[in-house]
Design a protein around this motif. Structure first.
Motif: not given
Length: 182
Positions: A137-143
């Motif tokens: 899996g992974w980390l996903w960021a929305y600013a």
């Protein structure tokens, strides 16, 4: 000039006629810092706090490692893969189908994709299929504003499979918020 005979040996027997060195016990007053050292330390701490308050130092950022493991089982990549970089607040983790019902709701792996262990016959994991085959899996960021998060959100995206009632398997992603910036 110092002669070789005048240099005491580090090891071996004590030279003839040399006085025996006695160690004294450490007392509480010997452990206190000197007044000058204490004042210097306080001045340095005050100057650092003042400069930090003025904004001289940039804000600290969390270090990004090459990857990390949760409870020794799932490897989660610390950044979003390129195929999801253009996603907005929703779905966020793509390109597979992002679902809430495919996430575990309790136990050690709460917030991770359901598996054949937690729900036999209906779910299974896709290990090592994220980011060139090395992660689960992974980390996903929305600013920007996303739901209740006014200044952005960070999601943990975890790959898996879900089975339809007709028996067909399709790729799914469990999305769990790990940080909400307000």
């Amino acid at each position: 000039m110092i002669e070789l005979e005048d240099v005491p040996p580090l090891r071996g027997p004590r030279p003839a006629g040399a006085e025996r060195v006695r160690r004294r016990a450490v007392r509480d007053r010997d452990l206190r810092p000197a007044r000058r050292s204490l004042l210097t330390g306080l001045a340095a701490a005050g100057a650092t706090a003042g400069l930090n308050a003025l904004g001289v130092f940039p804000p600290a950022r969390q270090a990004i490692s090459s990857g990390f493991s949760l409870v020794g089982y799932y490897d989660i990549y610390p950044r979003c893969p390129s195929y999801a970089r253009d996603h907005n607040c929703s779905p966020g983790c793509g390109p597979s189908y992002v679902c809430a019902w495919c996430c575990r709701t309790s136990g050690t792996y709460k917030g991770f994709h359901k598996s054949g262990v937690s729900d036999p016959g209906w779910y299974k994991l896709r290990p090592n299929q994220c980011y060139s085959g090395g992660y689960d899996g992974w980390l996903w960021a929305y600013a920007k504003k996303c739901g209740n998060c006014a200044k952005g959100v960070t999601w943990r995206c975890h790959d898996g499979w879900n089975k339809t009632k007709k028996g067909n398997w399709y790729k799914t992603i469990c999305r769990k918020a790990t940080a909400c910036n307000n």
